[in-house]
Design a protein around this motif. Structure first.
Motif, mmCIF file in Angstrom:
data_model
loop_
_atom_site.group_PDB
_atom_site.id
_atom_site.type_symbol
_atom_site.label_atom_id
_atom_site.label_comp_id
_atom_site.label_asym_id
_atom_site.label_seq_id
_atom_site.Cartn_x
_atom_site.Cartn_y
_atom_site.Cartn_z
ATOM 1 N N VAL C 27 -4.065 8.815 0.179
ATOM 2 C CA VAL C 27 -4.059 7.552 -0.762
ATOM 3 C C VAL C 27 -2.823 6.545 0.071
ATOM 4 O O VAL C 27 -1.773 7.134 0.876
ATOM 5 N N ASP C 28 -3.430 5.500 0.366
ATOM 6 C CA ASP C 28 -2.662 4.713 1.240
ATOM 7 C C ASP C 28 -1.606 3.878 0.052
ATOM 8 O O ASP C 28 -2.028 3.000 -0.359
ATOM 9 N N LEU C 29 -0.226 4.337 0.164
ATOM 10 C CA LEU C 29 0.627 3.930 -0.816
ATOM 11 C C LEU C 29 0.994 2.528 -0.477
ATOM 12 O O LEU C 29 1.124 1.786 -1.418
ATOM 13 N N GLU C 30 0.909 1.876 0.846
ATOM 14 C CA GLU C 30 1.204 0.647 1.086
ATOM 15 C C GLU C 30 0.381 -0.406 0.608
ATOM 16 O O GLU C 30 0.591 -1.241 0.268
ATOM 17 N N ALA C 31 -0.913 0.059 0.908
ATOM 18 C CA ALA C 31 -2.175 -0.745 -0.010
ATOM 19 C C ALA C 31 -1.887 -0.957 -1.300
ATOM 20 O O ALA C 31 -2.229 -2.079 -1.831
ATOM 21 N N MET C 32 -1.757 0.374 -1.898
ATOM 22 C CA MET C 32 -1.411 0.389 -3.553
ATOM 23 C C MET C 32 -0.257 -0.693 -3.949
ATOM 24 O O MET C 32 -0.294 -1.467 -4.801
ATOM 25 N N ALA C 33 0.890 -0.718 -3.001
ATOM 26 C CA ALA C 33 1.952 -1.411 -3.426
ATOM 27 C C ALA C 33 1.633 -2.930 -2.909
ATOM 28 O O ALA C 33 2.287 -3.861 -3.911
ATOM 29 N N PHE C 34 0.957 -3.293 -1.983
ATOM 30 C CA PHE C 34 0.563 -4.638 -1.790
ATOM 31 C C PHE C 34 -0.359 -5.244 -3.074
ATOM 32 O O PHE C 34 -0.080 -6.200 -3.392
ATOM 33 N N ASP C 35 -1.295 -4.291 -3.631
ATOM 34 C CA ASP C 35 -1.843 -4.880 -4.737
ATOM 35 C C ASP C 35 -0.962 -4.992 -5.835
ATOM 36 O O ASP C 35 -1.248 -6.008 -6.684
ATOM 37 N N LEU C 36 -0.167 -4.065 -6.258
ATOM 38 C CA LEU C 36 0.583 -4.050 -7.104
ATOM 39 C C LEU C 36 1.550 -5.464 -7.257
ATOM 40 O O LEU C 36 2.104 -6.148 -7.997
ATOM 41 N N GLY C 37 2.093 -5.564 -5.737
ATOM 42 C CA GLY C 37 2.738 -6.796 -5.644
ATOM 43 C C GLY C 37 1.925 -8.145 -5.743
ATOM 44 O O GLY C 37 2.667 -9.148 -6.573
ATOM 45 N N ARG C 38 0.590 -8.228 -5.779
ATOM 46 C CA ARG C 38 -0.246 -9.322 -6.139
ATOM 47 C C ARG C 38 -0.141 -9.642 -7.614
ATOM 48 O O ARG C 38 -0.335 -10.787 -8.120
ATOM 49 N N ARG C 39 -0.022 -8.489 -8.327
ATOM 50 C CA ARG C 39 0.000 -8.760 -9.717
ATOM 51 C C ARG C 39 1.386 -8.872 -10.427
ATOM 52 O O ARG C 39 1.443 -9.380 -11.470
#
Lengths: 356, 356, 356, 356
Positions: C27-39
């Motif tokens: 799991v790419d946690l940075e990519a997940m954090a990026f998306d959470l940041g967009r929301r």
């Protein structure tokens, strides 16, 4: 009420998400703790030495003590892990365990520590969910209770099918005993058998019998997906170590003649009843108003401390394994409440369906 | 591949709708007819006198001999109904039958003739669907075969768990026999026992054992809804008269010690195997590559021609019932292929899921 | 991959349980954090002042950075709750909100604080789950990206259907902008419109357009339960504030003639393509290999600080409500990644089904 | 009440299996025939010349005129097929049709004749099932009715949202018209527009608006799988030619301000109501007691008799196709009752769920 159990034995937490919980139930946390206590290890020399408080935290779905109808998530933190017990033998398939099959299914990515998601510890959230189902059922006059019908090769408790009348109180008495049996006199013998197995570096299994009382006639259906027997079995086989499920007289029915197996109908104060209950309260996949009675065969705990032949499933080498760690020589006493939980969840769902 | 069985014993037709059929399968109609013939009544004095051609008509999902991937509907017209056999006793609950529970569940609106939707006749479309699942499984090297493990109180066939090797051919030989047993010598004794039961106005049951061969390791999962044991049991209990389901040594496992019950792992030409198969090829709800072996307990046919105590469930009166009509003194031989069908449909679905 | 979102805005935590996650995904946690940041709220004056770190904790299903295949539970603790904002008006139905319907459905037992389980905050775990789906899709060459097609009454971004070619890079550029639009010049105007609405104690909505790129032809099916359009819509309408979903040219198709609406087929280097994409890459509920393009109508945030006529649903009195608390004048920019998440989860499931 | 539609346009029959039908409903066959007549082609020069009696045969689940609770299978035999119309062009992808996607999904094994399983003819069994759902809903005081809100580019009927009161009678009046509109004066203009499109070898689409009346507040839920908007959309997108679904003011909501879009609550004789209905009777995925109003965008019939550019998907050659056969220049009038059916089935299921 759909339930999803998650977690691993040595992960941060285990838990359950329940969807479709009716709103407005004041959850009896003491009753839930009582059931969790019945499942908990560490009470006696009969069980694993792992101690867990099994404190349930509700993350959602409970507000001011009542269910809200939104998904209810309950978690139990893991605290007493000895993960190093498992590292040395992580690639050796413990016979009777899911190490190898879990390795294949997870493509080698599973959490192997303490059995991971296959651990019997995952039955704790199931018991928590079952406690909620029991409380919902109680509001409709339905109760679920189980006991050890037999332990090992020759220790037998009273068969519920042989009793003229089965009451919730009778089953509650069993639940209060350290070895949950109807015939209190069997307790010490069973406890002795378990300790004897441990001393011999071995383990024993048994048969749990469960009754659902107060269930009205008409619950379930003949077809796949609604069948009372099929749905109960589906839930029970998801309990680790269950290898057989049977209703009423079960496999003994296969040896009877029709004239013995058939339960004659009679009237009891305006209600249709049967004089015997060989069919376990179910005809054609539908409850007939008699106690729903079934048995679950629990295999002996596969973790034994004798040397066992096995393989290293990464290297393909044959080898010998001696399991260390903390294990129950018999999980049957602790599994009794787990069987109740699986049954209560299933019965609740079918009972609600039957009201439509 | 979701299947929905519909129809009533004395309605216009029975049938099945299959969703999720992979496109491109050339359906072997002869193989389907062979399986339907194994289930069909009327072949011998052992079975009901009702004769049905069981001719399958495909209403959809089959084009130019191949499955299209669209929902496949197959129907079998009912032709040899004697509905008047049932009218006189329509409100009397036949013991061991679903008349009363069906009455309650349908609020008195069910089709009572010949058992209606509860009739064993509904297993014909299940066998047709199972034939398709078997053909899909064959393309992946998986086969399903069953036999009568025991009949009545004391007649026993060879236990698959006792064989050093189980092959599809062995099970196919059983399928060719009028009484499907591995040990051909047991056939006449079983046939005699069935006829004896009929002469005594009684019926007998038995245990069917089934093996799934060629299933790779890794199919299934530990959880509710994906568990290989749970899903198989769910399908099997929807087969009328099944009252118990167990895997491997089943209920006998509960009497073993861990040192007996555990199946030691070994290597066989680069493949992980087990030396015994007490767990029936399943650990933690997942196939381990050994034959998946399970048993289903079939109760004796409830329709017997002796007088039986019962009630009229409309009037609430106790009465005595003597069942007329055409009935099998033992449905175990005919149920063998039905067990195979239920297993094949389940295995196909889990096998596909495992590929995801 | 079944997902269950749980939690309440002001409860201990919100989260998601994912079942059926393929094992072995790092799991790419940075990519997940990026998306959470967009929301996430709080980035700009455009959004609510509530600040949440949205730190994801994995309770299960992730081991050594990889998915295990067991149920994955991810939770986000709630930290910045101002529950007292809600107590005074708990029985007043905020117009356009689910207070009243939630009250009825929960029989008065719901967690009313901050909208409880109805809160837009529940989209955070959906975005986390969607991030996993996106990473799985990426392994198969499929990407999902969305942008604001229009905001309020008259601000419009470039229509993906008008572009000769749509690329993942194009959509990624939009994701990097504070207002996610294709035509960067539209950003300041949209931001100004949002701030203007806030100043006028009002709110605005908009239309989000989303594209799924790289999806092969053949995914989905015509029938209920497998239809690509139906399954996407089902997921999208579970996103709060979505009131319309349309594919390709959507409602404008209803005004076209067949000769305009039909997308002529052509060949592009051996691949079947269409010259236009009015049907949004879907014919008969199945992907045709072109970009799957759809729109979701987002209504204006119902929480506005003007006085509004309403009722007290406990007392039945009409009254006037002025909403306090922290609210977005427009949730469209934050909803873009939520739409992507719902789409990614749906597409993954249908894509896997298509492989069977 | 789960429904499975099966059949192909030129196969032996089309039909539906309904599971979970409540027992005891006396099916009103005339009402079912009325609805089938509304969908049937051949009534006027507006529709295809194919004539089908659409005679429903009940194979199961109906006994003595009442539903039994067992699976109900209803079939309609195909009689007026002109399969040769399709053979010559079987490998040419009709633009806007599912020929190519169906070819890919079925791996070339689909029944291509008349669109096979993708044919609009498959909506006939959906209408039959919907008629049963409507009758069940009527017992609870709920009715479903639809009309053509707009046809082609500029013909508009009265918007239900603009009416002070919507009644079942009003919608029934529309159902009795050859062009189902509220404003009778619009009928001739719409009929003329359809005939004009045919003369120009073209086709037109439109928007259908549907209302569910009498639905109590509290039906549905916010989450995926229970959301009233999501479940309705899921069913509607399985209707061929539907490309958009929106609730209340739908996409127009995205252009409103919150102060316009919010529906103020008020009391009406002890009942909570809203003064406007821009949200279409749904807040947070749950009914609020107002009429549930939604729209479905119907694209123009893709079968037009102009030459169209396309490909042969077997050979990969670009070519030109001129479609022969019998086709509707506009299916909107016939689709009105189909939209009602899909809605009625969905509403019934959620309403039953809400009672649990």
């Amino acid at each position: 009420m759909r339930y999803t159990i998650f977690g691993e034995s040595h992960g941060p937490a285990i838990g359950v998400v329940l969807q479709g919980v009716p709103p407005g139930l004041t959850v009896d946390l003491e009753a839930m703790a009582f059931d969790l206590g019945r499942r908990a290890p560490g009470k006696s020399p009969m069980a694993t030495a792992r101690k867990e408080a099994d404190q349930v935290e509700f993350l959602s779905g409970l507000f001011q003590g009542k269910t809200t109808g939104a998904p209810l998530c309950a978690v139990i933190r893991n605290t007493d892990q000895h993960s190093s017990d498992y590292a040395a033998t992580r690639d050796l398939a413990r016979p009777g365990h899911a190490d190898y099959t879990g390795f294949v299914a997870s493509r080698g990515c599973g959490d192997y520590r303490g059995g991971g998601h296959f651990s019997g510890r995952l039955t704790a959230p199931l018991v928590a969910a079952g406690a909620i189902a029991k409380q919902l059922l109680a509001q409709k006059g339905v109760s679920v209770g189980a006991h050890i019908l037999s332990l090992g090769a020759d220790l037998e408790d009273t068969d519920l099918l042989d009793l003229p009348d089965v009451t919730p109180e009778l089953l509650h008495q069993a639940a209060l005993r350290s070895v949950p049996v109807l015939n209190e006199a069997m307790g010490p013998a069973m406890e002795a058998a378990i300790l004897a197995a441990r001393q011999e570096c071995d383990s024993i299994g048994g048969v749990i019998q469960c009754a659902v009382l107060g269930l009205p006639a008409g619950v379930g259906g003949p077809d796949f997906g609604e069948n009372l027997e099929g749905e109960l079995a589906r839930a029970l086989f998801a309990v680790p170590a269950v290898k057989g499920v049977a209703f009423g007289a079960g496999f003994a029915l296969a040896q009877m003649r029709g004239s013995q197996a058939n339960d004659p109908f009679c009237m009891d104060g305006g209600t249709v009843c049967t004089r015997t209950n060989h069919n376990g309260g179910i005809n054609g996949g539908i409850s007939n108003g008699m106690p729903v009675v079934f048995t679950a065969a629990i295999k002996p705990t596969p973790s034994i401390s004798q040397p066992q032949a096995t393989v290293n499933f990464r290297t393909g080498e044959e080898t010998t394994l001696t399991i260390k760690g903390r294990h129950d020589p018999c999980i049957v006493p602790r599994a009794v409440v787990v069987v109740e939980a699986a049954a209560a969840l299933t019965i609740w769902n079918l009972l609600e369906g039957a009201h439509q």
